[in-house]
Design a protein around this motif. Structure first.
Motif, PDB file in Angstrom:
ATOM      1  N   ILE A   9      34.388  16.604  16.208  1.00 59.06           N
ATOM      2  CA  ILE A   9      33.644  15.727  17.261  1.00 59.06           C
ATOM      3  C   ILE A   9      32.741  16.314  18.951  1.00 59.06           C
ATOM      4  O   ILE A   9      33.182  16.768  19.745  1.00 59.06           O
ATOM      5  CB  ILE A   9      34.135  14.183  17.536  1.00 59.06           C
ATOM      6  CG1 ILE A   9      34.756  13.398  16.678  1.00 59.06           C
ATOM      7  CG2 ILE A   9      33.288  13.580  18.698  1.00 59.06           C
ATOM      8  CD1 ILE A   9      35.413  12.561  17.063  1.00 59.06           C
ATOM      9  N   SER A  10      31.924  16.646  18.670  1.00 58.38           N
ATOM     10  CA  SER A  10      31.422  17.447  19.765  1.00 58.38           C
ATOM     11  C   SER A  10      30.628  16.711  20.303  1.00 58.38           C
ATOM     12  O   SER A  10      30.032  14.719  19.874  1.00 58.38           O
ATOM     13  CB  SER A  10      30.299  17.981  19.124  1.00 58.38           C
ATOM     14  OG  SER A  10      28.771  17.874  19.343  1.00 58.38           O
ATOM     15  N   VAL A  11      30.125  15.934  21.683  1.00 59.63           N
ATOM     16  CA  VAL A  11      29.154  15.263  22.708  1.00 59.63           C
ATOM     17  C   VAL A  11      28.485  16.019  23.671  1.00 59.63           C
ATOM     18  O   VAL A  11      29.496  16.915  24.464  1.00 59.63           O
ATOM     19  CB  VAL A  11      30.762  14.560  23.603  1.00 59.63           C
ATOM     20  CG1 VAL A  11      29.884  13.274  23.964  1.00 59.63           C
ATOM     21  CG2 VAL A  11      31.910  13.795  22.622  1.00 59.63           C
ATOM     22  N   LEU A  12      27.373  15.819  24.113  1.00 60.14           N
ATOM     23  CA  LEU A  12      26.936  16.038  24.832  1.00 60.14           C
ATOM     24  C   LEU A  12      26.335  15.150  26.209  1.00 60.14           C
ATOM     25  O   LEU A  12      26.221  14.219  25.896  1.00 60.14           O
ATOM     26  CB  LEU A  12      25.201  17.260  24.670  1.00 60.14           C
ATOM     27  CG  LEU A  12      25.582  17.926  23.833  1.00 60.14           C
ATOM     28  CD1 LEU A  12      24.060  18.313  23.177  1.00 60.14           C
ATOM     29  CD2 LEU A  12      26.115  19.057  24.009  1.00 60.14           C
ATOM     30  N   ALA A  13      26.645  15.255  27.262  1.00 65.96           N
ATOM     31  CA  ALA A  13      26.220  14.478  28.114  1.00 65.96           C
ATOM     32  C   ALA A  13      25.802  14.798  29.430  1.00 65.96           C
ATOM     33  O   ALA A  13      25.412  15.944  29.985  1.00 65.96           O
ATOM     34  CB  ALA A  13      27.428  13.075  28.653  1.00 65.96           C
ATOM     35  N   TYR A  27      31.128   8.937  28.723  1.00 67.89           N
ATOM     36  CA  TYR A  27      30.004  10.146  29.242  1.00 67.89           C
ATOM     37  C   TYR A  27      29.246   8.781  29.363  1.00 67.89           C
ATOM     38  O   TYR A  27      28.959   8.157  28.950  1.00 67.89           O
ATOM     39  CB  TYR A  27      30.427  10.521  27.913  1.00 67.89           C
ATOM     40  CG  TYR A  27      31.464  11.462  27.791  1.00 67.89           C
ATOM     41  CD1 TYR A  27      32.056  11.370  26.789  1.00 67.89           C
ATOM     42  CD2 TYR A  27      31.212  12.819  27.834  1.00 67.89           C
ATOM     43  CE1 TYR A  27      33.158  12.089  26.526  1.00 67.89           C
ATOM     44  CE2 TYR A  27      32.297  13.768  27.581  1.00 67.89           C
ATOM     45  CZ  TYR A  27      33.499  13.758  26.425  1.00 67.89           C
ATOM     46  OH  TYR A  27      34.137  14.416  26.393  1.00 67.89           O
TER      47      TYR A  27
ATOM     48  N   VAL B 196      27.259  18.378  29.979  1.00 67.34           N
ATOM     49  CA  VAL B 196      28.973  18.046  29.951  1.00 67.34           C
ATOM     50  C   VAL B 196      28.519  18.164  28.254  1.00 67.34           C
ATOM     51  O   VAL B 196      27.626  17.811  27.887  1.00 67.34           O
ATOM     52  CB  VAL B 196      29.316  16.916  30.484  1.00 67.34           C
ATOM     53  CG1 VAL B 196      30.650  16.595  30.016  1.00 67.34           C
ATOM     54  CG2 VAL B 196      29.568  16.097  31.553  1.00 67.34           C
ATOM     55  N   LYS B 197      29.379  18.982  28.164  1.00 66.77           N
ATOM     56  CA  LYS B 197      29.830  19.631  26.751  1.00 66.77           C
ATOM     57  C   LYS B 197      30.761  19.376  26.445  1.00 66.77           C
ATOM     58  O   LYS B 197      32.398  19.517  26.739  1.00 66.77           O
ATOM     59  CB  LYS B 197      29.399  20.941  25.834  1.00 66.77           C
ATOM     60  CG  LYS B 197      27.684  21.157  26.107  1.00 66.77           C
ATOM     61  CD  LYS B 197      27.687  22.354  25.775  1.00 66.77           C
ATOM     62  CE  LYS B 197      25.663  22.701  25.458  1.00 66.77           C
ATOM     63  NZ  LYS B 197      25.760  23.827  26.255  1.00 66.77           N
ATOM     64  N   SER B 198      31.566  18.636  25.354  1.00 68.71           N
ATOM     65  CA  SER B 198      32.905  18.832  25.114  1.00 68.71           C
ATOM     66  C   SER B 198      33.395  18.933  23.683  1.00 68.71           C
ATOM     67  O   SER B 198      32.138  18.342  22.050  1.00 68.71           O
ATOM     68  CB  SER B 198      33.296  16.482  24.942  1.00 68.71           C
ATOM     69  OG  SER B 198      33.936  16.817  26.458  1.00 68.71           O
ATOM     70  N   LEU B 199      34.422  19.543  23.521  1.00 70.47           N
ATOM     71  CA  LEU B 199      34.611  18.973  21.841  1.00 70.47           C
ATOM     72  C   LEU B 199      35.768  18.658  21.591  1.00 70.47           C
ATOM     73  O   LEU B 199      36.854  19.287  21.931  1.00 70.47           O
ATOM     74  CB  LEU B 199      33.951  20.808  20.705  1.00 70.47           C
ATOM     75  CG  LEU B 199      34.136  21.088  19.331  1.00 70.47           C
ATOM     76  CD1 LEU B 199      33.440  20.909  19.164  1.00 70.47           C
ATOM     77  CD2 LEU B 199      34.086  22.618  19.161  1.00 70.47           C
ATOM     78  N   TYR B 200      35.838  17.981  20.782  1.00 66.13           N
ATOM     79  CA  TYR B 200      37.238  17.219  20.278  1.00 66.13           C
ATOM     80  C   TYR B 200      37.716  17.757  19.219  1.00 66.13           C
ATOM     81  O   TYR B 200      37.264  17.674  18.146  1.00 66.13           O
ATOM     82  CB  TYR B 200      36.940  15.721  19.857  1.00 66.13           C
ATOM     83  CG  TYR B 200      36.774  14.820  22.093  1.00 66.13           C
ATOM     84  CD1 TYR B 200      35.175  14.686  21.730  1.00 66.13           C
ATOM     85  CD2 TYR B 200      37.956  14.625  21.710  1.00 66.13           C
ATOM     86  CE1 TYR B 200      35.076  14.517  23.201  1.00 66.13           C
ATOM     87  CE2 TYR B 200      37.695  14.198  23.528  1.00 66.13           C
ATOM     88  CZ  TYR B 200      36.597  14.045  23.725  1.00 66.13           C
ATOM     89  OH  TYR B 200      35.977  13.376  24.939  1.00 66.13           O
TER      90      TYR B 200
END
Lengths: 156, 220
Positions: A9-13, A27, B196-200
């Motif tokens: 899962i990738s999340v940008l915020a 986020y 912010v960039k997250s990779l789960y």
């Protein structure tokens, strides 16, 4: 797609707040999530994690605009699009719950109501209208469903 | 003959003196010169009053439990501006049970007057290890969280860290990058300020040598 749940899962915020002890990550600001063919756009997203580190659920909330979610169940299926002020994604049940100004488009078919539950794998859809207390704007408040006959039936 | 003998004696003692001189010069060159040790450090506006090489400072709380340790390859103290310059510092903060709560290291660092405000610079890495991970470990402990950045300000009294630089956080569950951070290392609450960039996705994290826990704390 069927293997969406196994994809990262990738999340940008714009910004984020992590509380590892509570297992939450919040986020906010132009949040975009991607997991395989699943896409979500929202103002605020909260990721809840179980003690084993796996993601339990994700809650996406709109601010002025509704949350937008899209996913393609199978390569040959049309993209399913969903809109609501709040969308809960329950990872283990592979289920999405749309709340308030909920709308779901599955190809040409569309559903709208106060609350819609959509099962990502089985594509089963449940919808609820507004109850009396919720029905402030004296609209009808009932669920609205538009189903288009399939190609075979259209030809007759 | 007489003259010959005397000349010979004088010649031998001259050779002896020269040999002694060479030996003293050789030893002097070997001894670390204070200006060599710190020639790579930026010029400070005041004179240092002391310096240490490969030193470790240990700080204990009122109950006699180790609360903090500062290890550095070189350290230079400037009394006038109340600053201490560090080369290759490694800071370890211990929890109430005396086990390492988090560790930080960098290429260089600065400590402000009261000794509780650090600024770490270049290749800053912070590790956090949960108590259960550490107590189960015999030789090495899996890191729970690794933070890396180019500059970090640490308030040791409040156990808080801040930076406006780019950061990267790696945990077992994934990886996050952002610009700017505030973290409270007691409540473990982390706020990321921008982009912010997250990779789960499952990550493998380094192991921390348990030897970082001084013997006096290990058998507790």
């Amino acid at each position: 797609l069927e293997n969406d749940a196994q994809q990262p899962i990738s999340v940008l915020a714009q910004n984020a707040e992590f509380n590892p002890d509570q297992g939450t990550a919040i986020y906010t600001g132009k949040v975009e999530i991607e997991q395989g063919s699943l896409r979500v756009k929202a103002h605020k997203v909260t990721v809840y994690r179980r003690s084993d580190g796996e993601i339990d659920k994700i809650i996406a909330e709109g601010l002025n605009d509704r949350v937008y979610l899209q996913q393609q169940p199978k390569p040959e299926d049309p993209i399913v699009k969903a809109y609501a002020m709040k969308i809960d994604y329950l990872a283990s049940q592979q289920q999405v719950e749309l709340t308030h100004q909920a709308e779901l488009e599955n190809g040409q078919d569309s559903f709208s109501g106060e609350r819609i539950r959509y099962h990502l794998q089985s594509k089963r859809i449940q919808a609820w209208g507004q109850n009396k207390t919720q029905n402030e704007q004296s609209t009808d408040g009932r669920v609205k469903i538009i189903l288009f006959p399939g190609e075979g039936e259209q030809a007759q | 003959m007489l003259f010959g003998k005397r000349l010979k004696k004088r010649f031998i003692s001259l050779i002896g003196l020269m040999a002694l001189g060479v030996a003293v010069h050789f030893l002097d060159v070997q001894r670390p010169q204070s200006f060599d040790l710190f020639s790579d450090l930026p010029d400070a506006p005041s004179e240092p009053d002391y310096y240490t090489v490969n030193s470790t400072f240990l700080e204990y709380n009122a109950d006699g439990v180790l609360s903090r340790s500062l290890r550095s390859e070189r350290l230079l103290h400037y009394p006038d501006i109340e600053e201490t310059a560090l080369v290759n510092p490694e800071i370890i903060s211990y929890g109430s049970t005396g086990m390492p709560q988090w560790q930080a290291m960098a290429n260089s660092g600065l400590v402000e007057g009261d000794g509780s405000h650090f600024q770490l610079n270049q290749n800053v890495i912070v590790w956090q290890i949960s108590a259960e991970n550490l107590s189960d470990a015999t030789i090495e402990a899996p890191v729970d969280m690794q933070l890396s950045t180019e500059q970090l300000n640490i308030d040791m009294d409040k156990n808080q860290v801040t930076t406006d630089k780019a950061i990267k956080i790696i945990t077992q569950e994934g990886m996050t990058s952002a610009i700017g951070l505030f973290a409270d290392l007691t409540t473990n609450q982390i706020t990321l300020k921008n982009q912010v960039k997250s990779l789960y996705q499952k990550q493998s994290l380094p192991l921390i040598q348990r030897t970082n826990v001084p013997e006096s704390q290990q058998d507790k």
